[in-house]
Design a protein around this motif. Sequence first.
Motif, PDB file in Angstrom:
ATOM      1  N   UNK A   1       0.827  -1.204   0.000  1.00  0.00           N
ATOM      2  CA  UNK A   1       0.000   0.000   0.000  1.00  0.00           C
ATOM      3  C   UNK A   1       0.866   1.260   0.000  1.00  0.00           C
ATOM      4  N   UNK A   2       2.114   1.138   0.450  1.00  0.00           N
ATOM      5  CA  UNK A   2       3.020   2.286   0.463  1.00  0.00           C
ATOM      6  C   UNK A   2       4.456   1.773   0.530  1.00  0.00           C
ATOM      7  N   UNK A   3       5.364   2.524  -0.053  1.00  0.00           N
ATOM      8  CA  UNK A   3       6.780   2.179  -0.036  1.00  0.00           C
ATOM      9  C   UNK A   3       7.575   3.464   0.021  1.00  0.00           C
ATOM     10  N   UNK A   4       8.526   3.519   0.937  1.00  0.00           N
ATOM     11  CA  UNK A   4       9.436   4.660   0.981  1.00  0.00           C
ATOM     12  C   UNK A   4      10.786   4.180   1.463  1.00  0.00           C
ATOM     13  N   UNK A   5      11.772   5.023   1.303  1.00  0.00           N
ATOM     14  CA  UNK A   5      13.131   4.619   1.659  1.00  0.00           C
ATOM     15  C   UNK A   5      13.860   5.770   2.333  1.00  0.00           C
ATOM     16  N   UNK A   6      14.853   5.399   3.101  1.00  0.00           N
ATOM     17  CA  UNK A   6      15.801   6.361   3.632  1.00  0.00           C
ATOM     18  C   UNK A   6      17.159   5.931   3.078  1.00  0.00           C
ATOM     19  N   UNK A   7      18.228   6.391   3.632  1.00  0.00           N
ATOM     20  CA  UNK A   7      19.552   6.097   3.087  1.00  0.00           C
ATOM     21  C   UNK A   7      19.868   4.602   3.074  1.00  0.00           C
ATOM     22  N   UNK A   8      19.429   3.863   4.074  1.00  0.00           N
ATOM     23  CA  UNK A   8      19.853   2.467   4.203  1.00  0.00           C
ATOM     24  C   UNK A   8      18.705   1.474   4.274  1.00  0.00           C
ATOM     25  N   UNK A   9      17.471   1.936   4.162  1.00  0.00           N
ATOM     26  CA  UNK A   9      16.337   1.035   4.371  1.00  0.00           C
ATOM     27  C   UNK A   9      15.248   1.230   3.327  1.00  0.00           C
ATOM     28  N   UNK A  10      14.570   0.130   3.030  1.00  0.00           N
ATOM     29  CA  UNK A  10      13.308   0.175   2.297  1.00  0.00           C
ATOM     30  C   UNK A  10      12.215  -0.109   3.308  1.00  0.00           C
ATOM     31  N   UNK A  11      11.162   0.682   3.281  1.00  0.00           N
ATOM     32  CA  UNK A  11      10.064   0.489   4.222  1.00  0.00           C
ATOM     33  C   UNK A  11       8.782   0.245   3.433  1.00  0.00           C
ATOM     34  N   UNK A  12       8.239  -0.952   3.625  1.00  0.00           N
ATOM     35  CA  UNK A  12       7.016  -1.343   2.937  1.00  0.00           C
ATOM     36  C   UNK A  12       5.860  -1.297   3.919  1.00  0.00           C
ATOM     37  N   UNK A  13       4.755  -0.710   3.502  1.00  0.00           N
ATOM     38  CA  UNK A  13       3.511  -0.799   4.258  1.00  0.00           C
ATOM     39  C   UNK A  13       2.637  -1.777   3.477  1.00  0.00           C
ATOM     40  N   UNK A  14       2.318  -2.904   4.108  1.00  0.00           N
ATOM     41  CA  UNK A  14       1.590  -3.971   3.430  1.00  0.00           C
ATOM     42  C   UNK A  14       0.110  -3.939   3.766  1.00  0.00           C
ATOM     43  N   UNK A  15      -0.693  -4.307   2.797  1.00  0.00           N
ATOM     44  CA  UNK A  15      -2.139  -4.402   3.015  1.00  0.00           C
ATOM     45  C   UNK A  15      -2.466  -5.592   3.915  1.00  0.00           C
ATOM     46  N   UNK A  16      -1.779  -6.719   3.697  1.00  0.00           N
ATOM     47  CA  UNK A  16      -2.028  -7.944   4.466  1.00  0.00           C
ATOM     48  C   UNK A  16      -0.677  -8.531   4.871  1.00  0.00           C
ATOM     49  N   UNK A  17      -0.278  -8.324   6.116  1.00  0.00           N
ATOM     50  CA  UNK A  17       1.038  -8.787   6.572  1.00  0.00           C
ATOM     51  C   UNK A  17       1.133 -10.309   6.627  1.00  0.00           C
ATOM     52  N   UNK A  18      -0.005 -10.992   6.665  1.00  0.00           N
ATOM     53  CA  UNK A  18       0.038 -12.456   6.705  1.00  0.00           C
ATOM     54  C   UNK A  18       0.528 -13.055   5.380  1.00  0.00           C
ATOM     55  N   UNK A  19       0.514 -12.285   4.312  1.00  0.00           N
ATOM     56  CA  UNK A  19       1.000 -12.756   3.014  1.00  0.00           C
ATOM     57  C   UNK A  19       2.528 -12.672   2.915  1.00  0.00           C
ATOM     58  N   UNK A  20       3.161 -11.975   3.836  1.00  0.00           N
ATOM     59  CA  UNK A  20       4.612 -11.779   3.787  1.00  0.00           C
ATOM     60  C   UNK A  20       5.345 -13.000   4.328  1.00  0.00           C
ATOM     61  N   UNK A  21       6.420 -13.369   3.651  1.00  0.00           N
ATOM     62  CA  UNK A  21       7.285 -14.468   4.065  1.00  0.00           C
ATOM     63  C   UNK A  21       8.556 -13.843   4.650  1.00  0.00           C
TER      64      UNK A  21
END
Length: 56
Positions: free
Chosen positions: A22-42
């Motif tokens: 649902x959203x993705x942003x980054x800083x210098x050293x990280x990718x940050x994902x906002x997921x719609x359904x965290x149960x789908x993440x491995x």
Amino acid sequence: MGKFSKLATEIVENIGGADNVSDLYHCMTRLRFKLKDTSKANKKGVEQLDGVITVV
């Protein structure tokens, strides 16, 4: 496919696909994902990818 393109594809596959982001942003050293359904993440699958240091 370049090294980072392959890594990006593998990350997206392990977080439930692009439709699960649902959203993705980054800083210098990280990718940050906002997921719609965290149960789908491995989380373990992402952690095992070459180029990924940690998953929170």
